[in-house]
Design a protein around this motif. Structure first.
Motif, mmCIF file in Angstrom:
data_model
loop_
_atom_site.group_PDB
_atom_site.id
_atom_site.type_symbol
_atom_site.label_atom_id
_atom_site.label_comp_id
_atom_site.label_asym_id
_atom_site.label_seq_id
_atom_site.Cartn_x
_atom_site.Cartn_y
_atom_site.Cartn_z
ATOM 1 N N HIS A 59 0.716 -1.306 0.048
ATOM 2 C CA HIS A 59 0.119 0.113 -0.130
ATOM 3 C C HIS A 59 1.006 1.338 -0.060
ATOM 4 N N THR A 60 2.023 0.980 0.513
ATOM 5 C CA THR A 60 2.960 2.471 0.843
ATOM 6 C C THR A 60 3.271 2.763 -0.827
ATOM 7 N N TYR A 61 3.233 1.781 -1.684
ATOM 8 C CA TYR A 61 3.756 2.199 -3.059
ATOM 9 C C TYR A 61 2.770 3.108 -3.776
ATOM 10 N N HIS A 62 1.521 2.543 -3.503
ATOM 11 C CA HIS A 62 0.361 3.345 -4.063
ATOM 12 C C HIS A 62 0.331 4.778 -3.462
ATOM 13 N N GLN A 63 0.500 4.907 -2.105
ATOM 14 C CA GLN A 63 0.363 6.157 -1.409
ATOM 15 C C GLN A 63 1.565 7.039 -2.044
ATOM 16 N N ALA A 64 2.656 6.580 -2.304
ATOM 17 C CA ALA A 64 3.833 7.206 -2.836
ATOM 18 C C ALA A 64 3.380 7.684 -4.202
ATOM 19 N N TYR A 65 2.649 6.681 -5.019
ATOM 20 C CA TYR A 65 2.256 7.389 -6.298
ATOM 21 C C TYR A 65 1.175 8.487 -6.498
ATOM 22 N N GLN A 66 0.349 8.359 -5.388
ATOM 23 C CA GLN A 66 -0.772 9.240 -5.179
ATOM 24 C C GLN A 66 0.001 10.799 -4.903
ATOM 25 N N GLU A 67 1.015 10.662 -4.204
ATOM 26 C CA GLU A 67 1.760 11.851 -3.962
ATOM 27 C C GLU A 67 2.569 12.475 -5.066
ATOM 28 N N TYR A 68 3.141 11.378 -5.880
ATOM 29 C CA TYR A 68 3.830 11.834 -6.928
ATOM 30 C C TYR A 68 2.794 12.412 -8.119
ATOM 31 N N CYS A 69 1.531 11.954 -8.220
ATOM 32 C CA CYS A 69 0.707 12.603 -8.939
ATOM 33 C C CYS A 69 0.152 13.926 -8.471
ATOM 34 N N ALA A 70 0.010 14.127 -7.332
ATOM 35 C CA ALA A 70 -0.223 15.200 -6.768
ATOM 36 C C ALA A 70 0.889 16.597 -7.091
ATOM 37 N N LEU A 71 1.977 15.950 -6.825
ATOM 38 C CA LEU A 71 3.051 16.967 -7.210
ATOM 39 C C LEU A 71 2.923 17.308 -8.712
ATOM 40 N N LEU A 72 2.799 16.291 -9.443
ATOM 41 C CA LEU A 72 2.951 16.825 -10.942
ATOM 42 C C LEU A 72 1.540 17.536 -11.135
ATOM 43 N N GLU A 73 0.582 17.458 -10.666
ATOM 44 C CA GLU A 73 -0.433 18.242 -10.806
ATOM 45 C C GLU A 73 -0.423 19.603 -10.204
ATOM 46 N N ASP A 74 0.591 19.718 -9.163
ATOM 47 C CA ASP A 74 0.626 21.043 -8.759
ATOM 48 C C ASP A 74 1.525 22.053 -9.593
ATOM 49 N N LEU A 75 2.800 21.034 -10.086
ATOM 50 C CA LEU A 75 3.536 21.624 -11.013
ATOM 51 C C LEU A 75 3.097 22.130 -12.269
ATOM 52 N N LEU A 76 2.025 21.248 -12.797
ATOM 53 C CA LEU A 76 1.353 21.587 -14.069
ATOM 54 C C LEU A 76 0.643 22.613 -13.706
ATOM 55 N N SER A 77 -0.258 22.913 -12.615
ATOM 56 C CA SER A 77 -1.203 23.872 -12.466
ATOM 57 C C SER A 77 -0.253 25.316 -12.454
ATOM 58 N N ALA A 78 0.662 25.256 -11.779
ATOM 59 C CA ALA A 78 1.855 26.408 -11.694
ATOM 60 C C ALA A 78 2.234 26.755 -13.065
ATOM 61 N N PHE A 79 2.600 25.834 -13.754
ATOM 62 C CA PHE A 79 3.162 26.088 -15.029
ATOM 63 C C PHE A 79 1.829 26.794 -15.947
ATOM 64 N N LEU A 80 0.782 26.008 -16.030
ATOM 65 C CA LEU A 80 -0.302 26.704 -16.716
ATOM 66 C C LEU A 80 -0.713 28.288 -16.407
ATOM 67 N N THR A 81 -0.683 28.275 -15.126
ATOM 68 C CA THR A 81 -0.868 29.939 -14.540
ATOM 69 C C THR A 81 0.100 30.568 -15.024
ATOM 70 N N ALA A 82 1.361 30.227 -14.907
ATOM 71 C CA ALA A 82 2.613 31.446 -15.341
ATOM 72 C C ALA A 82 2.680 31.485 -16.597
ATOM 73 N N GLU A 83 2.062 30.447 -17.317
ATOM 74 C CA GLU A 83 1.999 30.807 -18.880
ATOM 75 C C GLU A 83 0.753 31.197 -19.522
ATOM 76 N N ASN A 84 -0.268 31.343 -18.472
ATOM 77 C CA ASN A 84 -1.459 32.061 -18.933
ATOM 78 C C ASN A 84 -2.222 31.103 -20.100
ATOM 79 N N ILE A 85 -1.860 29.667 -19.745
ATOM 80 C CA ILE A 85 -2.483 28.776 -20.548
ATOM 81 C C ILE A 85 -3.859 28.439 -20.188
ATOM 82 N N PRO A 86 -5.089 28.680 -20.897
ATOM 83 C CA PRO A 86 -6.511 28.389 -20.379
ATOM 84 C C PRO A 86 -6.452 26.920 -20.274
#
Length: 107
Positions: free
Chosen positions: A36-63
């Motif tokens: 289960h710890t692997y899946h927890q780490a995977y969920q944290e990884y996905c959240a990290l990517l989502e946060d980075l993507l969101s910040a990128f989209l905001t910084a680049e003014n991408i709808p």
């Protein structure tokens, strides 16, 4: 979306999970049932990517409606698949192991 921030963030995440927390200390067998710890780490990884993507989209003014097109174009969706995540972890662990074996012993 391949900025140094992304690379550093993923490397820091892998360092924390593999080395500091020892989540993947027993190695990875993708054919076996995963702890289960692997899946927890995977969920944290996905959240990290989502946060980075969101910040990128905001910084680049991408709808938001263009975000899916960009994700598919740069294969970000595939990067959040569980098996690809395990392969990334394994690659990071192998690279780290090779680097530590190549370092000269200190007396």
């Amino acid at each position: 979306f391949s900025s140094p921030k992304l690379t550093e963030s993923v490397a820091d995440f892998m360092q924390r999970k593999i080395v500091e927390e020892g989540v993947f200390a027993d190695g990875i067998d993708v054919t076996a049932e995963q702890p289960h710890t692997y899946h927890q780490a995977y969920q944290e990884y996905c959240a990290l990517l989502e946060d980075l993507l969101s910040a990128f989209l905001t910084a680049e003014n991408i709808p938001e409606n263009e975000a899916a097109i960009l994700c598919n174009r740069f294969q970000l969706v595939a990067g959040t698949e569980y098996e690809e995540f395990l392969e990334l972890v394994e690659s990071f662990a192998n690279l780290r192991r090779r680097r530590s074996e190549a370092e000269p012993e200190q007396s």
